[in-house]
Design a protein around this motif. Structure first.
Motif, short mmCIF file in Angstrom:
data_model
loop_
_atom_site.label_atom_id
_atom_site.label_comp_id
_atom_site.label_asym_id
_atom_site.label_seq_id
_atom_site.Cartn_x
_atom_site.Cartn_y
_atom_site.Cartn_z
N MET A 1 114.32 20.35 2.35
CA MET A 1 113.57 20.91 1.22
C MET A 1 112.19 20.25 1.15
O MET A 1 112.09 19.03 1.25
CB MET A 1 114.34 20.71 -0.09
CG MET A 1 113.77 21.46 -1.28
SD MET A 1 114.83 21.28 -2.76
CE MET A 1 116.32 22.09 -2.20
N ALA A 2 111.15 21.05 1.00
CA ALA A 2 109.78 20.53 1.04
C ALA A 2 109.46 19.70 -0.20
O ALA A 2 110.03 19.91 -1.28
CB ALA A 2 108.80 21.69 1.16
N ALA A 3 108.56 18.75 -0.02
CA ALA A 3 108.10 17.92 -1.13
C ALA A 3 107.17 18.72 -2.01
O ALA A 3 106.32 19.47 -1.54
CB ALA A 3 107.40 16.68 -0.61
N GLN A 4 107.33 18.57 -3.32
CA GLN A 4 106.49 19.27 -4.30
C GLN A 4 105.45 18.30 -4.86
O GLN A 4 105.81 17.21 -5.31
CB GLN A 4 107.35 19.80 -5.45
CG GLN A 4 106.59 20.53 -6.55
CD GLN A 4 106.07 21.86 -6.07
OE1 GLN A 4 106.81 22.66 -5.51
NE2 GLN A 4 104.79 22.12 -6.29
N PRO A 5 104.17 18.65 -4.83
CA PRO A 5 103.18 17.81 -5.52
C PRO A 5 103.54 17.71 -7.00
O PRO A 5 103.94 18.70 -7.62
CB PRO A 5 101.86 18.57 -5.32
CG PRO A 5 102.09 19.42 -4.11
CD PRO A 5 103.53 19.81 -4.16
N MET A 6 103.39 16.52 -7.56
CA MET A 6 103.79 16.29 -8.95
C MET A 6 102.66 15.63 -9.74
O MET A 6 101.89 14.83 -9.20
CB MET A 6 105.03 15.39 -9.01
CG MET A 6 106.24 15.93 -8.25
SD MET A 6 106.94 17.44 -8.99
CE MET A 6 107.68 16.76 -10.47
N PHE A 7 102.61 15.98 -11.03
CA PHE A 7 101.58 15.43 -11.91
C PHE A 7 102.28 14.89 -13.16
O PHE A 7 102.51 15.63 -14.11
CB PHE A 7 100.58 16.53 -12.29
CG PHE A 7 99.22 16.02 -12.70
CD1 PHE A 7 99.09 15.05 -13.68
CD2 PHE A 7 98.07 16.51 -12.11
CE1 PHE A 7 97.85 14.59 -14.06
CE2 PHE A 7 96.82 16.06 -12.48
CZ PHE A 7 96.70 15.10 -13.47
N PRO A 8 102.65 13.60 -13.17
CA PRO A 8 103.26 13.03 -14.37
C PRO A 8 102.25 12.98 -15.53
O PRO A 8 101.08 12.65 -15.32
CB PRO A 8 103.66 11.61 -13.92
CG PRO A 8 103.64 11.67 -12.42
CD PRO A 8 102.57 12.64 -12.07
N LEU A 9 102.72 13.28 -16.73
CA LEU A 9 101.84 13.36 -17.89
C LEU A 9 102.45 12.62 -19.07
O LEU A 9 103.65 12.32 -19.09
CB LEU A 9 101.59 14.82 -18.28
CG LEU A 9 100.87 15.71 -17.26
CD1 LEU A 9 101.00 17.17 -17.66
CD2 LEU A 9 99.41 15.31 -17.17
N GLN A 10 101.64 12.37 -20.07
CA GLN A 10 102.11 11.74 -21.30
C GLN A 10 102.68 12.75 -22.29
O GLN A 10 102.97 12.40 -23.43
CB GLN A 10 100.95 10.97 -21.97
CG GLN A 10 100.39 9.84 -21.13
CD GLN A 10 101.28 8.63 -21.08
OE1 GLN A 10 102.18 8.46 -21.89
NE2 GLN A 10 101.04 7.77 -20.10
N SER A 11 102.83 13.98 -21.87
CA SER A 11 103.36 15.02 -22.76
C SER A 11 104.38 15.87 -22.01
O SER A 11 104.30 16.02 -20.79
CB SER A 11 102.23 15.89 -23.31
OG SER A 11 101.48 16.46 -22.25
N ALA A 12 105.34 16.42 -22.76
CA ALA A 12 106.34 17.32 -22.21
C ALA A 12 105.84 18.75 -22.40
O ALA A 12 105.65 19.20 -23.54
CB ALA A 12 107.68 17.12 -22.91
N LEU A 13 105.62 19.44 -21.32
CA LEU A 13 105.09 20.80 -21.39
C LEU A 13 106.22 21.81 -21.27
O LEU A 13 107.19 21.62 -20.53
CB LEU A 13 104.07 21.03 -20.28
CG LEU A 13 102.82 20.16 -20.39
CD1 LEU A 13 101.93 20.34 -19.17
CD2 LEU A 13 102.05 20.49 -21.65
#
Length: 215
Positions: A1-13
């Motif tokens: 399974m390919a790696a997904q770029p991720m963007f951790p944030l200070q909020s739950a979207l």
């Protein structure tokens, strides 16, 4: 399974929300460049539950969503302006090394089967949110608009999308927003959202009472 770029944030979207971003940090500039090379440019967004993403050592949630890039402007020098819309929910199976940016192995996580959610259930949630808004406005001398919780017809016809959109309008904390996102079934999401609305309502009533007594 390919790696997904991720963007951790200070909020739950929540699915359906819009996320504008200004990118200037080198590793996230690389993330944007890699995403824009995709057929469907998207990256995962997850809540940072402890610490801060900058500097490392943060603790990230394992449930998030995909943010799809709908518009972008390349300002040069690795700077980008992005407009994204939050889409389908995902679950993180494994975090990979943050090289050159946060990445994870993820899978789609649609709502699991559960108790049915009827229009009456959604109507009950709407009534509670309207009562909360009306209480807040009554203190400020305002009046609630008749279309305060109006949604597009295609959203109203989809209970899952409708609940997410209603949840996005409630002024609750990030922990409650994450609990709404992470509820396995739609019925559980309705219950979690109802509890969150009642918590916010109790906080509003407490604040009003405190202001009235001057304490």
């Amino acid at each position: 399974m390919a790696a997904q770029p991720m963007f951790p944030l200070q909020s739950a979207l929540l699915p359906g929300e819009f996320l504008p971003l200004r990118i200037f940090e080198p590793r996230y500039s690389r993330l944007v460049q890699d995403c824009l090379a995709m057929t469907d440019p998207a990256f995962g967004v997850v809540l940072i539950t402890q610490g801060r993403e900058i500097g490392g050592g943060d603790v990230r949630s394992d449930v998030g969503a995909l943010a799809h890039i709908t518009e972008h402007a390349d300002e040069g020098m690795g700077r980008y302006q992005l407009r994204t819309v939050v889409g389908e929910r995902i679950r993180v199976l494994e975090w990979l090394d943050d090289d050159p940016y946060p990445r994870a192995v993820v899978e789609p996580w649609p709502d699991q089967p559960g108790a049915p959610v009827t229009p009456e259930h959604i109507g009950g949630v709407i009534d509670k949110i309207l009562a909360l808004f009306q209480r807040i406005l009554s203190v400020r001398g305002g009046q609630l608009r008749s279309d305060a919780l109006a949604v597009e017809p295609e959203v109203a016809d989809d209970p899952s999308r409708h609940i997410y959109e209603l949840a996005a309008r409630v002024p609750m904390g990030q922990a409650d927003r994450y609990a709404v996102l992470a509820a396995p079934t739609l019925a559980e999401r309705v219950a979690v959202l109802t509890d969150a609305i009642e918590t916010v309502t109790a906080m509003v009533e407490f604040q009003i009472a405190t202001d009235d007594t001057g304490e």
